[in-house]
Write a protein that holds these residues in place. Structure first.
Motif, PDB file in Angstrom:
ATOM      1  N   PRO A   1       0.773  -1.130   0.005  1.00 47.32           N
ATOM      2  CA  PRO A   1      -0.057   0.029   0.047  1.00 47.32           C
ATOM      3  C   PRO A   1       0.935   1.225  -0.037  1.00 47.32           C
ATOM      4  N   PHE A   2       2.050   1.286   0.228  1.00 51.99           N
ATOM      5  CA  PHE A   2       3.193   2.388   0.276  1.00 51.99           C
ATOM      6  C   PHE A   2       3.269   2.861  -0.879  1.00 51.99           C
ATOM      7  N   LEU A   3       3.173   2.072  -2.093  1.00 52.00           N
ATOM      8  CA  LEU A   3       3.440   2.569  -3.344  1.00 52.00           C
ATOM      9  C   LEU A   3       3.039   3.800  -3.770  1.00 52.00           C
ATOM     10  N   ASP A   4       1.721   4.097  -3.573  1.00 48.45           N
ATOM     11  CA  ASP A   4       0.939   5.216  -3.675  1.00 48.45           C
ATOM     12  C   ASP A   4       1.585   6.589  -3.050  1.00 48.45           C
ATOM     13  N   ASP A   5       2.424   6.255  -2.000  1.00 47.44           N
ATOM     14  CA  ASP A   5       2.815   7.386  -1.015  1.00 47.44           C
ATOM     15  C   ASP A   5       4.355   7.808  -1.236  1.00 47.44           C
ATOM     16  N   LEU A   6       5.091   6.979  -2.387  1.00 39.99           N
ATOM     17  CA  LEU A   6       6.454   7.297  -2.357  1.00 39.99           C
ATOM     18  C   LEU A   6       6.775   8.584  -2.854  1.00 39.99           C
ATOM     19  N   GLU A   7       7.776   9.255  -2.121  1.00 35.28           N
ATOM     20  CA  GLU A   7       8.129  10.451  -2.533  1.00 35.28           C
ATOM     21  C   GLU A   7       8.853  10.446  -3.870  1.00 35.28           C
ATOM     22  N   GLU A   8       9.272  11.638  -4.515  1.00 31.45           N
ATOM     23  CA  GLU A   8       9.792  11.668  -5.637  1.00 31.45           C
ATOM     24  C   GLU A   8      11.278  11.236  -5.583  1.00 31.45           C
ATOM     25  N   ASN A   9      11.977  11.401  -4.648  1.00 33.72           N
ATOM     26  CA  ASN A   9      13.469  11.022  -4.407  1.00 33.72           C
ATOM     27  C   ASN A   9      13.697   9.925  -3.067  1.00 33.72           C
ATOM     28  N   VAL A  10      12.496   9.093  -3.343  1.00 32.75           N
ATOM     29  CA  VAL A  10      12.828   7.880  -2.375  1.00 32.75           C
ATOM     30  C   VAL A  10      13.830   7.261  -2.540  1.00 32.75           C
ATOM     31  N   VAL A  11      14.216   6.483  -1.759  1.00 33.59           N
ATOM     32  CA  VAL A  11      15.559   5.637  -1.716  1.00 33.59           C
ATOM     33  C   VAL A  11      15.172   4.131  -1.381  1.00 33.59           C
ATOM     34  N   LEU A  12      15.436   2.959  -1.894  1.00 34.51           N
ATOM     35  CA  LEU A  12      15.146   1.729  -1.615  1.00 34.51           C
ATOM     36  C   LEU A  12      16.360   1.115  -1.423  1.00 34.51           C
TER      37      LEU A  12
ATOM     38  N   GLU B   1       9.364   6.208  -9.791  1.00 37.85           N
ATOM     39  CA  GLU B   1       9.237   5.253 -10.861  1.00 37.85           C
ATOM     40  C   GLU B   1      10.139   4.027 -10.774  1.00 37.85           C
ATOM     41  N   THR B   2      11.475   4.300 -10.307  1.00 32.16           N
ATOM     42  CA  THR B   2      12.267   3.123 -10.516  1.00 32.16           C
ATOM     43  C   THR B   2      12.130   2.240  -9.056  1.00 32.16           C
ATOM     44  N   VAL B   3      11.878   2.747  -8.065  1.00 33.53           N
ATOM     45  CA  VAL B   3      11.651   2.303  -6.793  1.00 33.53           C
ATOM     46  C   VAL B   3      10.433   1.247  -7.014  1.00 33.53           C
ATOM     47  N   ALA B   4       9.255   1.996  -7.413  1.00 35.61           N
ATOM     48  CA  ALA B   4       8.096   1.298  -7.685  1.00 35.61           C
ATOM     49  C   ALA B   4       8.189  -0.076  -8.728  1.00 35.61           C
ATOM     50  N   ARG B   5       8.871   0.298  -9.746  1.00 37.82           N
ATOM     51  CA  ARG B   5       9.204  -0.863 -10.668  1.00 37.82           C
ATOM     52  C   ARG B   5       9.731  -1.982 -10.382  1.00 37.82           C
ATOM     53  N   VAL B   6      10.929  -1.677  -9.065  1.00 37.25           N
ATOM     54  CA  VAL B   6      11.667  -2.855  -8.753  1.00 37.25           C
ATOM     55  C   VAL B   6      10.471  -3.537  -7.594  1.00 37.25           C
ATOM     56  N   VAL B   7       9.813  -2.769  -6.977  1.00 38.16           N
ATOM     57  CA  VAL B   7       8.887  -3.462  -5.739  1.00 38.16           C
ATOM     58  C   VAL B   7       7.917  -4.434  -6.475  1.00 38.16           C
ATOM     59  N   LYS B   8       7.331  -3.511  -7.525  1.00 38.31           N
ATOM     60  CA  LYS B   8       6.379  -4.546  -8.320  1.00 38.31           C
ATOM     61  C   LYS B   8       6.881  -5.883  -8.939  1.00 38.31           C
ATOM     62  N   ALA B   9       8.067  -5.488  -9.412  1.00 40.72           N
ATOM     63  CA  ALA B   9       8.673  -6.823 -10.065  1.00 40.72           C
ATOM     64  C   ALA B   9       9.111  -7.824  -8.972  1.00 40.72           C
ATOM     65  N   GLY B  10       9.446  -7.406  -7.765  1.00 41.99           N
ATOM     66  CA  GLY B  10       9.568  -8.387  -6.986  1.00 41.99           C
ATOM     67  C   GLY B  10       8.283  -8.982  -6.416  1.00 41.99           C
ATOM     68  N   ALA B  11       7.258  -8.162  -6.369  1.00 42.43           N
ATOM     69  CA  ALA B  11       5.944  -8.816  -5.890  1.00 42.43           C
ATOM     70  C   ALA B  11       5.509  -9.972  -6.993  1.00 42.43           C
ATOM     71  N   CYS B  12       5.888  -9.950  -8.063  1.00 47.28           N
ATOM     72  CA  CYS B  12       5.628 -10.853  -9.196  1.00 47.28           C
ATOM     73  C   CYS B  12       6.260 -12.396  -8.729  1.00 47.28           C
ATOM     74  N   HIS B  13       7.055 -12.513  -8.026  1.00 47.87           N
ATOM     75  CA  HIS B  13       8.063 -13.525  -7.520  1.00 47.87           C
ATOM     76  C   HIS B  13       7.246 -14.250  -6.355  1.00 47.87           C
ATOM     77  N   TYR B  14       6.021 -13.696  -5.726  1.00 43.77           N
ATOM     78  CA  TYR B  14       5.201 -14.285  -4.893  1.00 43.77           C
ATOM     79  C   TYR B  14       4.116 -15.093  -5.103  1.00 43.77           C
ATOM     80  N   ALA B  15       4.090 -16.533  -4.918  1.00 39.54           N
ATOM     81  CA  ALA B  15       2.953 -17.288  -4.997  1.00 39.54           C
ATOM     82  C   ALA B  15       1.920 -17.005  -3.976  1.00 39.54           C
ATOM     83  N   SER B  16       2.322 -16.682  -2.715  1.00 41.48           N
ATOM     84  CA  SER B  16       1.717 -16.263  -1.686  1.00 41.48           C
ATOM     85  C   SER B  16       2.109 -15.449  -0.617  1.00 41.48           C
ATOM     86  N   GLN B  17       1.671 -14.623   0.029  1.00 46.02           N
ATOM     87  CA  GLN B  17       1.902 -13.714   0.973  1.00 46.02           C
ATOM     88  C   GLN B  17       1.159 -13.777   2.244  1.00 46.02           C
ATOM     89  N   THR B  18       1.702 -14.063   3.360  1.00 44.07           N
ATOM     90  CA  THR B  18       0.824 -14.045   4.716  1.00 44.07           C
ATOM     91  C   THR B  18       1.595 -13.091   5.659  1.00 44.07           C
TER      92      THR B  18
END
Length: 130
Positions: free
Chosen positions: A10-21, A34-51
């Motif tokens: 849920p934090f992806l909508d709240d990223l500051e322009e100069n956020v650091v990951l 944009e870059t941080v969001a792309r990396v986080v979304k790419a990582g999420a694609c590797h989850y089969a499930s999350q608890t």
């Protein structure tokens, strides 16, 4: 973004322009909304499930701890630390995974997915013994 991805990050909508990951699956910090969001979304694609296990805050920092099953069958534990500024925007993210097999699995997946379009210096080398 899917409903599942929005609930997971849920934090992806709240990223500051100069956020650091900073992440245990990357060799160096990554900068910019944009870059941080792309990396986080790419990582999420590797989850089969999350608890989820824990979501809480202490001052300007909030934490999200979870267990995940990765698409390659590796079990992972994740911990996200988010720092927000006075406006509620996320300025710093730290995303860590364990155990080492999960780190390597995520790192390999990110390199395969993003390696052609991102700086190769971001990614751990392929294979074991990193």
């Amino acid at each position: 973004m899917t409903d599942a991805a929005r609930k997971s990050h849920p934090f992806l909508d709240d990223l500051e322009e100069n956020v650091v990951l900073i992440s245990s699956v990357l060799r160096c910090p990554v900068h910019g909304r944009e870059t941080v969001a792309r990396v986080v979304k790419a990582g999420a694609c590797h989850y089969a499930s999350q608890t989820p296990r824990f979501l809480g805050a202490a001052g300007e920092r909030s934490y999200f701890e979870y267990d995940a099953q990765l698409v390659d069958g590796v079990a992972a534990s994740g911990l996200v630390s988010m720092v927000r500024n006075a406006h509620g925007r996320v300025t710093h993210l730290h995303i860590a995974f364990s155990p080492l097999d999960a780190v390597l699995s995520m790192a390999n997946g990110l390199r395969e997915q993003l390696g052609a379009e991102c700086d190769p210096a971001w990614f751990l080398p392929s294979g074991e013994g990193v």
